[in-house]
Write an enzyme that holds these catalytic residues in place. Structure first.
Site, PDB file in Angstrom:
ATOM      1  N   LYS A  49       9.650  -4.425   0.669  1.00 26.18           N
ATOM      2  CA  LYS A  49       9.891  -3.644   1.887  1.00 26.18           C
ATOM      3  C   LYS A  49      10.723  -4.431   2.894  1.00 26.18           C
ATOM      4  O   LYS A  49      11.695  -3.908   3.451  1.00 26.18           O
ATOM      5  CB  LYS A  49       8.549  -3.243   2.497  1.00 26.18           C
ATOM      6  CG  LYS A  49       8.625  -2.696   3.913  1.00 26.18           C
ATOM      7  CD  LYS A  49       7.251  -2.380   4.447  1.00 26.18           C
ATOM      8  CE  LYS A  49       6.382  -3.590   4.569  1.00 26.18           C
ATOM      9  NZ  LYS A  49       6.873  -4.551   5.607  1.00 26.18           N
ATOM     10  N   THR A  50      10.330  -5.680   3.144  1.00 22.16           N
ATOM     11  CA  THR A  50      11.048  -6.496   4.128  1.00 22.16           C
ATOM     12  C   THR A  50      12.488  -6.734   3.682  1.00 22.16           C
ATOM     13  O   THR A  50      13.417  -6.709   4.496  1.00 22.16           O
ATOM     14  CB  THR A  50      10.330  -7.843   4.325  1.00 22.16           C
ATOM     15  OG1 THR A  50       9.004  -7.598   4.779  1.00 22.16           O
ATOM     16  CG2 THR A  50      11.058  -8.711   5.334  1.00 22.16           C
ATOM     17  N   ASP A 240       9.469  -0.827  11.035  1.00 26.44           N
ATOM     18  CA  ASP A 240       8.681  -1.423   9.956  1.00 26.44           C
ATOM     19  C   ASP A 240       7.235  -0.933  10.037  1.00 26.44           C
ATOM     20  O   ASP A 240       6.738  -0.618  11.121  1.00 26.44           O
ATOM     21  CB  ASP A 240       8.733  -2.949  10.100  1.00 26.44           C
ATOM     22  CG  ASP A 240       8.116  -3.672   8.916  1.00 26.44           C
ATOM     23  OD1 ASP A 240       7.993  -3.064   7.839  1.00 26.44           O
ATOM     24  OD2 ASP A 240       7.765  -4.862   9.075  1.00 26.44           O
ATOM     25  N   GLU A 241       6.542  -0.878   8.907  1.00 24.99           N
ATOM     26  CA  GLU A 241       5.119  -0.500   8.841  1.00 24.99           C
ATOM     27  C   GLU A 241       4.851   0.801   9.609  1.00 24.99           C
ATOM     28  O   GLU A 241       3.901   0.893  10.387  1.00 24.99           O
ATOM     29  CB  GLU A 241       4.238  -1.639   9.402  1.00 24.99           C
ATOM     30  CG  GLU A 241       4.389  -2.970   8.689  1.00 24.99           C
ATOM     31  CD  GLU A 241       3.723  -3.020   7.330  1.00 24.99           C
ATOM     32  OE1 GLU A 241       3.294  -1.954   6.846  1.00 24.99           O
ATOM     33  OE2 GLU A 241       3.645  -4.113   6.749  1.00 24.99           O
ATOM     34  N   GLN A 271      -1.079   2.761   2.221  1.00 25.53           N
ATOM     35  CA  GLN A 271      -1.673   1.604   2.892  1.00 25.53           C
ATOM     36  C   GLN A 271      -1.952   1.887   4.362  1.00 25.53           C
ATOM     37  O   GLN A 271      -2.035   0.964   5.172  1.00 25.53           O
ATOM     38  CB  GLN A 271      -0.760   0.382   2.747  1.00 25.53           C
ATOM     39  CG  GLN A 271      -0.577  -0.063   1.302  1.00 25.53           C
ATOM     40  CD  GLN A 271       0.183  -1.369   1.187  1.00 25.53           C
ATOM     41  OE1 GLN A 271      -0.284  -2.422   1.588  1.00 25.53           O
ATOM     42  NE2 GLN A 271       1.387  -1.291   0.624  1.00 25.53           N
ATOM     43  N   ARG A 650      -3.727  -6.513  -3.774  1.00 28.34           N
ATOM     44  CA  ARG A 650      -3.600  -7.906  -3.316  1.00 28.34           C
ATOM     45  C   ARG A 650      -3.562  -8.862  -4.504  1.00 28.34           C
ATOM     46  O   ARG A 650      -3.169 -10.016  -4.356  1.00 28.34           O
ATOM     47  CB  ARG A 650      -4.793  -8.309  -2.428  1.00 28.34           C
ATOM     48  CG  ARG A 650      -5.014  -7.530  -1.140  1.00 28.34           C
ATOM     49  CD  ARG A 650      -3.772  -7.366  -0.306  1.00 28.34           C
ATOM     50  NE  ARG A 650      -3.108  -6.103  -0.630  1.00 28.34           N
ATOM     51  CZ  ARG A 650      -1.830  -5.842  -0.354  1.00 28.34           C
ATOM     52  NH1 ARG A 650      -1.070  -6.760   0.208  1.00 28.34           N
ATOM     53  NH2 ARG A 650      -1.305  -4.670  -0.657  1.00 28.34           N
TER      54      ARG A 650
END
Length: 695
Positions: A49-50, A240-241, A271, A650
């Site tokens: 994503k980043t 973002d997010e 998420q 995770r």
């Protein structure tokens, strides 16, 4: 007469510096090079994503967009800095004019420039939480409310209430009914305090953290010329997010993008797990409705986990109705080991399994800090902390302080410590300061009076006091006196009632005396579990409501503390185990200043964004994970399922999903536990069932 003058774009490199097709996978490339307009990028866990956001910024710059016309919104300033640093490494351009940072930091910059439109000078003060609490306390006092006479919410709790009102745009009465129903009788006073607080902030040229959002949005909506100025400046907005945004943040974005509509939001609906702090899942879900012409991109290639873990993650989220359907695909080779589902007898056996497997993994060459144990709620790790301490396995808790070091746990156990040792000054003062009207000075006075009432009598020396038998020996020889108190006729309440207290504290002091008589009648301490239950119900519950913003979570902790205490036959054993866990860091072998390698214990919420070689997800039973409170609505159970999905994703290489069949319950004996419904939703061929043999 005015003259029009055309300002040309700044000179840029004559050729594209980045080979985007080579640097990105096909899905990332499509999102990064998309044409202007509203863009929704659903980036699955571990999908880069980043990287996608960073390359989008670089792509805009390489295509002649002035950095000053780009706004990058993130949830941490660190994230914004890292993205801009990566852009600088990609391109030989000066991007210093680009606005990047959190919503609050961007709001602050705007208000410094134009806050005078709302009556604030550019030098306004931003209060931290402590400043905010102090100002609210001042307002409460000015309103003629005496918190020492009634259980009025403290400044921290009021700040939390006011924050929810702003960030969720919910009226105070509706918010109290939903989240703080025990304060509804005080609705009129709380509403009055809120109005006075807003006026006080204006008069003192001060803002709290939430004002940086609320006041900025109000300024843009009430002053069109200011909104128009920023709409012209920020031609491209990247977020973002996005799944974590609240109502105000989404409105802020939509207001700035209302004309050019060049807004790219990146996030993962699977998420979205922060509704409890105001995040609005509808923001990302309804983005295509607010922007009907939006292009939607899905990035599903996962660079983190092995295929076996991703297949379980995909299955775990399938049952959710409200979602953007996607299928995570692995870029890593297959692992011979499927995720394990492990049923255990109870919480203690679960802890033993996890500890033993951790030691085996360490022997296999897996560093301890590459192992994480995740849980739904902090109290789920009680038995685990005890077992790790017993085995000398170092651990760090990334979800906060250790369970037994939390304020509310120490508050309640101070009563137990005091009964065990009436000369424990620290326990006495901590206990009495919980009562209305008693501060440090009066606590000192009351302690001196209590100490004088004890005199030099050895008959009231508590467990382990010098010159007395060890408490455990007393308990063994005298089962009717399990606390080890040497004088069965000793009366706490009688001595406490003889101590003079102020009028404001008289009623609560009597309640304290009554409670101590109840938990240690005649000096004979009740079992630790019964003591804790009585303390909470008689005194601490009201205190917690008024003093803690997350009262319900703390009450769950205390309920579980009472359940945990059932396994100890007497007070000395219970307190000894607490001391073992609380002081474990002092042992040289576990001194984290010299040994930084430690197992990670964390709530799933705190673990979001992190990754580990091996992950244990514990207490996967209905009522624990998912939590009991989430079982009432479909939306709540779907968020719990998203939380489970976050826990699974995770893990990079190994995943263990554990569930105890039984658990201790304070006052109700052993309670049968059903495996989590989330486990039943995973096809059995995707996991490996581990049968535990006991020796």
């Amino acid at each position: 007469m005015s003259r029009e003058y055309t300002l040309q774009p700044a000179p840029r490199a004559s050729s594209i510096n980045i080979d985007y097709a080579a640097e990105l996978n096909e899905q990332q490339f499509a999102a990064v090079t998309a044409s202007p307009g509203p863009l929704l990028v659903i980036a699955g866990a571990g999908s880069g994503k980043t990287r996608t956001l960073t390359y989008r910024v670089a792509y805009l710059l390489e295509n002649g967009i002035d950095p000053r016309n780009i706004l990058l919104l993130t949830f941490t300033n660190k994230a914004a800095r890292q993205m801009l640093e990566r852009v600088a490494n990609l391109l030989p351009v000066d991007a210093s004019g680009l606005w990047g940072g959190t919503f609050h930091s961007i709001g602050n910059r705007m208000l410094r420039r134009h806050g005078s439109a709302l009556g604030y000078s550019s030098g306004f003060t931003i209060m931290d939480r402590e400043d905010q609490k102090d100002l609210i306390d001042t307002v409460v006092a000015a309103a003629g409310i005496n918190p020492k006479e009634i259980r009025f919410p403290k400044g921290d709790v009021l700040a939390e209430i006011f924050s929810f009102v702003i960030n969720t745009e919910t009226p105070i009465d509706a918010l109290l009914a939903e989240k703080f129903p025990y304060f509804l009788p005080l609705l009129e006073q709380i509403t009055d305090v809120h109005a006075r607080y807003e006026k006080k902030k204006k008069n003192t040229n001060s803002m709290d953290f939430d004002d940086l959002l609320e006041k900025t949005l109000r300024m843009l909506k009430e002053h069109e010329h200011i909104a128009d100025f920023y709409r012209r400046q920020f031609q491209f907005i990247l977020v973002d997010e996005y799944q974590d945004t609240n109502k105000i943040q989404a409105d802020f974005i939509d207001t700035l993008a209302s004309e050019h509509r060049n807004v790219m939001v990146v996030g993962d609906d699977a998420q979205s797990i922060y509704s409890w702090r105001g995040a609005n899942f509808k923001n990302i879900l309804a983005f295509p409705e607010r922007y009907p012409d939006a292009q939607v991109f899905k990035i599903e290639l996962n660079y983190r986990s092995v295929p076996e873990i991703l297949r379980v993650a995909n299955a775990a989220i399938t049952a959710n109705v409200k979602q953007f359907r996607k299928e995570l695909a692995a870029t890593r080779p297959s692992n011979a080991m499927r995720p394990a589902v492990v049923g255990l007898n109870d919480g203690s056996e679960q802890a033993r399994f996890v500890a033993q497997r951790i030691l085996e993994l360490r022997d296999e060459g897996i560093a301890l800090d590459e192992i994480a144990i995740l849980y739904r709620a902090h109290y789920h790790a009680i038995e685990l902390q005890l077992e790790l301490s017993r085995r000398g396995i170092p651990y760090v808790i990334t979800s906060g302080v250790r369970f037994f070091e939390q304020a509310h746990v120490k508050d309640v156990t101070s009563f137990v410590r005091f009964v065990a040792n009436p000369r424990d000054e620290v326990a006495f003062k901590r206990m009495v300061k919980l009562l209305p009207g008693i501060g440090n000075k009066s606590a000192d006075n009351h302690w001196r009076a209590w100490e004088a009432s004890l005199g030099n009598s050895s008959a009231v020396a508590g467990v382990g006091d010098p010159g007395q038998n060890d408490g455990a020996t007393d308990a063994a020889e005298n089962p009717k006196n399990p606390a080890g108190i040497t004088d069965p006729g000793y009366n706490f309440g009688e001595l406490l009632r003889a101590i003079p207290v102020g009028a404001k504290s008289k009623k609560s002091w009597e309640q304290l005396a009554h409670t101590l008589d109840e938990i240690a009648p005649g000096g004979q301490a009740n079992p630790p579990s019964e003591m804790i239950t009585s303390i909470v119900e008689a005194i601490y519950d009201d205190y917690a409501k008024a003093n803690f913003t997350n009262y319900e979570l703390r009450r769950e902790d205390l309920n579980q503390l009472a359940a945990f205490a059932r396994q100890f036959k007497d007070v000395p054993e219970f307190l000894s185990q607490l001391a073992l866990i609380s002081n474990i860091d002092t042992e040289p072998a576990l001194d984290q200043s010299t040994d930084t390698e430690a197992v990670n214990l964390s709530s799933v919420h705190q673990a979001k964004g992190l990754e580990y070689h091996t992950v244990f997800v514990i207490w996967l039973t209905d009522g624990m994970f998912p939590s009991t409170r989430s079982l009432e609505t479909r939306d709540a159970i779907e968020e719990e399922r998203r939380l489970f999905y976050v826990a699974i994703t995770r893990a990079r290489d190994e995943l263990y999903l554990t569930f105890p069949h039984m658990r201790l319950s304070g006052g109700f004996g052993d309670v049968f536990q059903r495996p989590s419904r989330f486990l039943k939703e995973i096809p059995t061929n995707l996991v490996e069932d581990w049968q535990i043999r006991r020796q």
